[in-house]
Design a protein around this motif. Structure first.
Motif, PDB file in Angstrom:
ATOM      1  N   ASP A  34       0.820  -1.212   0.000  1.00 56.84           N
ATOM      2  CA  ASP A  34       0.000   0.000   0.000  1.00 56.84           C
ATOM      3  C   ASP A  34       0.853   1.262   0.000  1.00 56.84           C
ATOM      4  OD1 ASP A  34      -2.148  -1.637   0.017  1.00 56.84           O
ATOM      5  OD2 ASP A  34      -2.893  -1.091   2.008  1.00 56.84           O
ATOM      6  N   ASP A  35       2.138   1.121   0.314  1.00 61.35           N
ATOM      7  CA  ASP A  35       3.025   2.288   0.311  1.00 61.35           C
ATOM      8  C   ASP A  35       4.467   1.806   0.260  1.00 61.35           C
ATOM      9  OD1 ASP A  35       4.059   4.827   0.429  1.00 61.35           O
ATOM     10  OD2 ASP A  35       3.460   5.236   2.491  1.00 61.35           O
ATOM     11  N   ILE A  36       5.273   2.450  -0.575  1.00 61.66           N
ATOM     12  CA  ILE A  36       6.704   2.145  -0.628  1.00 61.66           C
ATOM     13  C   ILE A  36       7.546   3.365  -0.280  1.00 61.66           C
ATOM     14  CG2 ILE A  36       7.095   2.726  -3.052  1.00 61.66           C
ATOM     15  CD1 ILE A  36       8.899   0.243  -3.237  1.00 61.66           C
ATOM     16  N   ASN A  37       6.901   4.513  -0.169  1.00 60.64           N
ATOM     17  CA  ASN A  37       7.628   5.753   0.092  1.00 60.64           C
ATOM     18  C   ASN A  37       7.880   5.884   1.597  1.00 60.64           C
ATOM     19  OD1 ASN A  37       8.864   8.189  -0.481  1.00 60.64           O
ATOM     20  ND2 ASN A  37       6.968   9.360  -0.369  1.00 60.64           N
ATOM     21  N   LEU A  38       8.824   5.092   2.086  1.00 59.74           N
ATOM     22  CA  LEU A  38       9.086   4.994   3.515  1.00 59.74           C
ATOM     23  C   LEU A  38      10.463   5.548   3.866  1.00 59.74           C
ATOM     24  CD1 LEU A  38       7.958   1.280   4.080  1.00 59.74           C
ATOM     25  CD2 LEU A  38       6.529   3.332   4.089  1.00 59.74           C
ATOM     26  N   VAL A  39      10.607   5.942   5.123  1.00 59.52           N
ATOM     27  CA  VAL A  39      11.933   6.197   5.670  1.00 59.52           C
ATOM     28  C   VAL A  39      12.680   4.868   5.681  1.00 59.52           C
ATOM     29  CG1 VAL A  39      13.224   6.923   7.714  1.00 59.52           C
ATOM     30  CG2 VAL A  39      11.094   8.106   7.084  1.00 59.52           C
ATOM     31  N   GLN A  40      13.903   4.859   5.191  1.00 54.03           N
ATOM     32  CA  GLN A  40      14.632   3.609   5.041  1.00 54.03           C
ATOM     33  C   GLN A  40      15.542   3.331   6.236  1.00 54.03           C
ATOM     34  OE1 GLN A  40      14.159   1.338   2.261  1.00 54.03           O
ATOM     35  NE2 GLN A  40      12.406   2.732   2.449  1.00 54.03           N
ATOM     36  N   PRO A  41      15.637   2.063   6.663  1.00 54.23           N
ATOM     37  CA  PRO A  41      16.500   1.701   7.779  1.00 54.23           C
ATOM     38  C   PRO A  41      17.924   1.411   7.330  1.00 54.23           C
ATOM     39  CG  PRO A  41      15.288  -0.210   7.072  1.00 54.23           C
ATOM     40  CD  PRO A  41      14.842   0.922   6.184  1.00 54.23           C
ATOM     41  N   MET A  42      18.764   1.134   8.294  1.00 52.73           N
ATOM     42  CA  MET A  42      20.128   0.703   8.027  1.00 52.73           C
ATOM     43  C   MET A  42      20.364  -0.601   8.785  1.00 52.73           C
ATOM     44  SD  MET A  42      23.736   2.747   8.592  1.00 52.73           S
ATOM     45  CE  MET A  42      23.690   2.703  10.379  1.00 52.73           C
ATOM     46  N   LEU A  49      17.780  -4.393  11.490  1.00 50.99           N
ATOM     47  CA  LEU A  49      17.355  -3.167  10.827  1.00 50.99           C
ATOM     48  C   LEU A  49      17.002  -2.105  11.871  1.00 50.99           C
ATOM     49  CD1 LEU A  49      15.122  -4.536   7.922  1.00 50.99           C
ATOM     50  CD2 LEU A  49      17.525  -3.839   7.847  1.00 50.99           C
ATOM     51  N   VAL A  50      17.643  -0.944  11.737  1.00 51.06           N
ATOM     52  CA  VAL A  50      17.422   0.176  12.651  1.00 51.06           C
ATOM     53  C   VAL A  50      16.987   1.385  11.835  1.00 51.06           C
ATOM     54  CG1 VAL A  50      18.428   1.671  14.413  1.00 51.06           C
ATOM     55  CG2 VAL A  50      19.191  -0.709  14.215  1.00 51.06           C
ATOM     56  N   PHE A  51      15.868   1.989  12.234  1.00 51.30           N
ATOM     57  CA  PHE A  51      15.357   3.167  11.545  1.00 51.30           C
ATOM     58  C   PHE A  51      15.877   4.431  12.232  1.00 51.30           C
ATOM     59  CE2 PHE A  51      12.692  -0.148  10.080  1.00 51.30           C
ATOM     60  CZ  PHE A  51      12.178   0.245   8.853  1.00 51.30           C
ATOM     61  N   PRO A  52      16.073   5.508  11.480  1.00 52.07           N
ATOM     62  CA  PRO A  52      16.662   6.717  12.069  1.00 52.07           C
ATOM     63  C   PRO A  52      15.743   7.387  13.084  1.00 52.07           C
ATOM     64  CG  PRO A  52      15.914   7.153   9.835  1.00 52.07           C
ATOM     65  CD  PRO A  52      15.782   5.674  10.049  1.00 52.07           C
ATOM     66  N   THR A 258      21.441  13.279  16.970  1.00 52.99           N
ATOM     67  CA  THR A 258      21.413  13.954  15.675  1.00 52.99           C
ATOM     68  C   THR A 258      22.600  13.522  14.833  1.00 52.99           C
ATOM     69  OG1 THR A 258      20.288  15.857  16.663  1.00 52.99           O
ATOM     70  CG2 THR A 258      21.370  16.202  14.537  1.00 52.99           C
ATOM     71  N   ALA A 259      23.761  13.370  15.482  1.00 49.52           N
ATOM     72  CA  ALA A 259      24.967  12.966  14.758  1.00 49.52           C
ATOM     73  C   ALA A 259      24.893  11.515  14.309  1.00 49.52           C
ATOM     74  CB  ALA A 259      26.197  13.183  15.643  1.00 49.52           C
ATOM     75  N   ASP A 260      24.242  10.660  15.113  1.00 54.12           N
ATOM     76  CA  ASP A 260      24.098   9.245  14.772  1.00 54.12           C
ATOM     77  C   ASP A 260      22.655   8.817  15.043  1.00 54.12           C
ATOM     78  OD1 ASP A 260      24.331   6.601  14.167  1.00 54.12           O
ATOM     79  OD2 ASP A 260      25.498   6.061  15.952  1.00 54.12           O
ATOM     80  N   PRO A 261      21.756   9.049  14.082  1.00 55.96           N
ATOM     81  CA  PRO A 261      20.334   8.734  14.297  1.00 55.96           C
ATOM     82  C   PRO A 261      20.036   7.237  14.282  1.00 55.96           C
ATOM     83  CG  PRO A 261      20.684   9.492  12.060  1.00 55.96           C
ATOM     84  CD  PRO A 261      21.994   9.648  12.767  1.00 55.96           C
ATOM     85  N   PHE A 262      21.012   6.401  13.946  1.00 54.40           N
ATOM     86  CA  PHE A 262      20.769   4.959  13.885  1.00 54.40           C
ATOM     87  C   PHE A 262      21.173   4.270  15.182  1.00 54.40           C
ATOM     88  CE2 PHE A 262      21.026   6.259   9.443  1.00 54.40           C
ATOM     89  CZ  PHE A 262      19.863   5.691   8.941  1.00 54.40           C
ATOM     90  N   GLY A 263      20.968   4.967  16.292  1.00 54.52           N
ATOM     91  CA  GLY A 263      21.109   4.363  17.602  1.00 54.52           C
ATOM     92  C   GLY A 263      19.753   3.983  18.142  1.00 54.52           C
ATOM     93  N   GLN A 281      17.851  -3.648  25.683  1.00 56.74           N
ATOM     94  CA  GLN A 281      17.085  -2.437  25.954  1.00 56.74           C
ATOM     95  C   GLN A 281      15.969  -2.322  24.933  1.00 56.74           C
ATOM     96  OE1 GLN A 281      19.446   1.130  25.135  1.00 56.74           O
ATOM     97  NE2 GLN A 281      20.700  -0.027  23.666  1.00 56.74           N
ATOM     98  N   PHE A 282      14.879  -1.681  25.315  1.00 56.04           N
ATOM     99  CA  PHE A 282      13.799  -1.443  24.365  1.00 56.04           C
ATOM    100  C   PHE A 282      14.217  -0.349  23.388  1.00 56.04           C
ATOM    101  CE2 PHE A 282      10.624  -2.884  27.784  1.00 56.04           C
ATOM    102  CZ  PHE A 282      10.592  -4.162  27.261  1.00 56.04           C
ATOM    103  N   CYS A 283      13.950  -0.614  22.102  1.00 53.88           N
ATOM    104  CA  CYS A 283      14.247   0.364  21.064  1.00 53.88           C
ATOM    105  C   CYS A 283      13.096   0.341  20.068  1.00 53.88           C
ATOM    106  CB  CYS A 283      15.560   0.046  20.348  1.00 53.88           C
ATOM    107  SG  CYS A 283      17.017   0.062  21.410  1.00 53.88           S
ATOM    108  N   SER A 284      12.301   1.394  20.050  1.00 57.48           N
ATOM    109  CA  SER A 284      11.122   1.405  19.185  1.00 57.48           C
ATOM    110  C   SER A 284      11.489   1.475  17.711  1.00 57.48           C
ATOM    111  CB  SER A 284      10.227   2.597  19.546  1.00 57.48           C
ATOM    112  OG  SER A 284      10.902   3.823  19.318  1.00 57.48           O
ATOM    113  N   ASN A 285      12.688   1.928  17.395  1.00 61.25           N
ATOM    114  CA  ASN A 285      13.089   2.069  15.993  1.00 61.25           C
ATOM    115  C   ASN A 285      13.854   0.858  15.472  1.00 61.25           C
ATOM    116  OD1 ASN A 285      15.227   2.720  17.740  1.00 61.25           O
ATOM    117  ND2 ASN A 285      16.231   4.009  16.210  1.00 61.25           N
TER     118      ASN A 285
END
Length: 382
Positions: A34-42, A49-52, A258-263, A281-285
């Protein structure tokens, strides 16, 4: 590509046994969302997979679980509408053992019993729209095949069906009335037993804890499963929710900045009633450690039964027949619960926890078959 091999043997007069293997392989099949225009993870080593998450962009009182801080693939398009794609990068495989015992008609009895043990895996079962099946993930992470691989949405591992038709013998001696009353009776039954359909245990209800900015109602974030815990205990409360937690990451993953959003997103799942496992630890991203269609819903069993009475009237014509039919569907009135799906059952898209860690109800509340149904009919055949 399809292939099969089978052996058939008549084991005794009127009885035929078949045992076979059936397989298939599909490549370049369509995969829709239904959607492909997503924020992409690393992909982060040891985490997945971790989202910013950029805490400096959050509004007062918000977390990265309820406010997107990353940038979509096309930042000029989004908000109220997504981009619906169809990619031809799908693949699927199917393997099955199939067996059948068949009895041809003799002495008024015929029937067969068939069993299939199969397994189907694919990268997507949705050819046109994301939620083709009730258990589909409407917005999968199409750019990451590892997050899409799983059992086919229609994967039913065990299928057993048995049928029997019995033409009851009539009393030949005696009056013509007695012969007419006792003759022409048929009994029939169909017994079906299927294993459950697959489903995905998710996090977030219709929200977006990963911060993908998706346009949809169904979460694509996976719950995390504690090792060595049986997630299914059956019954109305089908899921053993004690086996699930919100997504976690090792404590070695630093907090997102901000410097490392993939934490690890700060303040993740503050309302969770359970603590993260030791060393995590809990990480919602972070995408949870379960996967698409990892779990299977309740099995389905039904017994259908029929009684026919054929009364032939040769004085009208050789083929004139008055047939009375009494048919019983789900004769035993067995309750067959529907496997959890994104448009039914749990009521919140199969999510065990909401975006803030609040536990959600997971009780089954829909059935896949009706209660006992009785149908009466009169049929003229001429």
């Amino acid at each position: 590509m399809n292939w099969n091999a089978n052996i058939q043997r008549q084991v005794s007069p009127g009885y035929l046994v078949l045992v076979g293997y059936v397989g298939s392989r599909s490549l370049h099949t369509s995969a829709a969302a239904d959607d492909i225009n997503l924020v992409q993870p690393m992909a982060v080593s040891g985490v997945g997979l971790v989202f910013p998450c950029d805490p400096s962009l959050l509004g007062a009182g918000n977390t990265c679980a309820n406010q997107k801080t990353g940038t979509r693939i096309d930042s000029n398009w989004g908000g109220g509408a997504g981009i619906r794609p169809v990619l031809y990068d799908g693949a699927a495989s199917y393997n099955s053992l199939q067996a059948q015992l068949k009895k041809s008609l003799s002495r008024g009895v015929q029937g067969q019993i068939s069993y299939t043990l199969g397994n189907c895996k694919d990268l997507s079962s949705a050819p046109v729209t994301g939620d083709t099946f009730l258990n589909s993930i409407a917005v999968p992470l199409l750019m990451f095949k590892s997050a899409r691989l799983g059992a086919c949405d229609f994967d039913i591992r065990d299928v057993l069906t048995a049928t029997l038709i019995w033409n009851l013998p009539s009393i030949k001696s005696g009056s013509r009335l007695l012969s007419t009353v006792t003759g022409g009776w048929e009994l029939g039954t169909i017994v079906s037993a299927y294993s459950g359909a697959p489903f995905t245990a998710t996090i977030g209800d219709g929200n977006d804890p990963l911060g993908t900015g998706f346009n949809g109602d169904f979460s694509m974030d996976f719950a995390s499963l504690l090792p060595g815990c049986n997630p299914i205990h059956g019954g109305i409360n089908y899921l053993n929710t004690n086996c699930f937690t919100p997504p976690t990451a090792p404590t070695s993953l630093a907090a997102a900045t901000t410097a490392d959003p993939f934490g690890c997103a700060p303040n993740s799942f503050p309302a969770s009633p359970v603590a993260p496992p030791s060393g995590s630890q809990f990480c919602s991203n972070v995408l949870g450690n379960t996967h698409r269609n990892q779990f299977y819903g309740p099995r389905l069993t039904t017994v259908d039964f029929s009684v026919f009475k054929n009364t032939r009237i040769p004085s009208i014509s050789e083929t004139f027949n008055i047939q009375f039919r009494a048919e019983f569907f789900n004769l035993l009135n067995h309750t067959n619960f529907l496997s959890p799906g994104f448009l039914n059952t749990f009521g919140q898209n199969n999510s065990v926890y909401d975006f803030d860690g609040t536990p959600l109800k997971t009780a089954l509340n829909q059935t896949s078959t009706t209660s006992r149904q009785i149908q009466l009919g009169l049929k003229l055949i001429f």
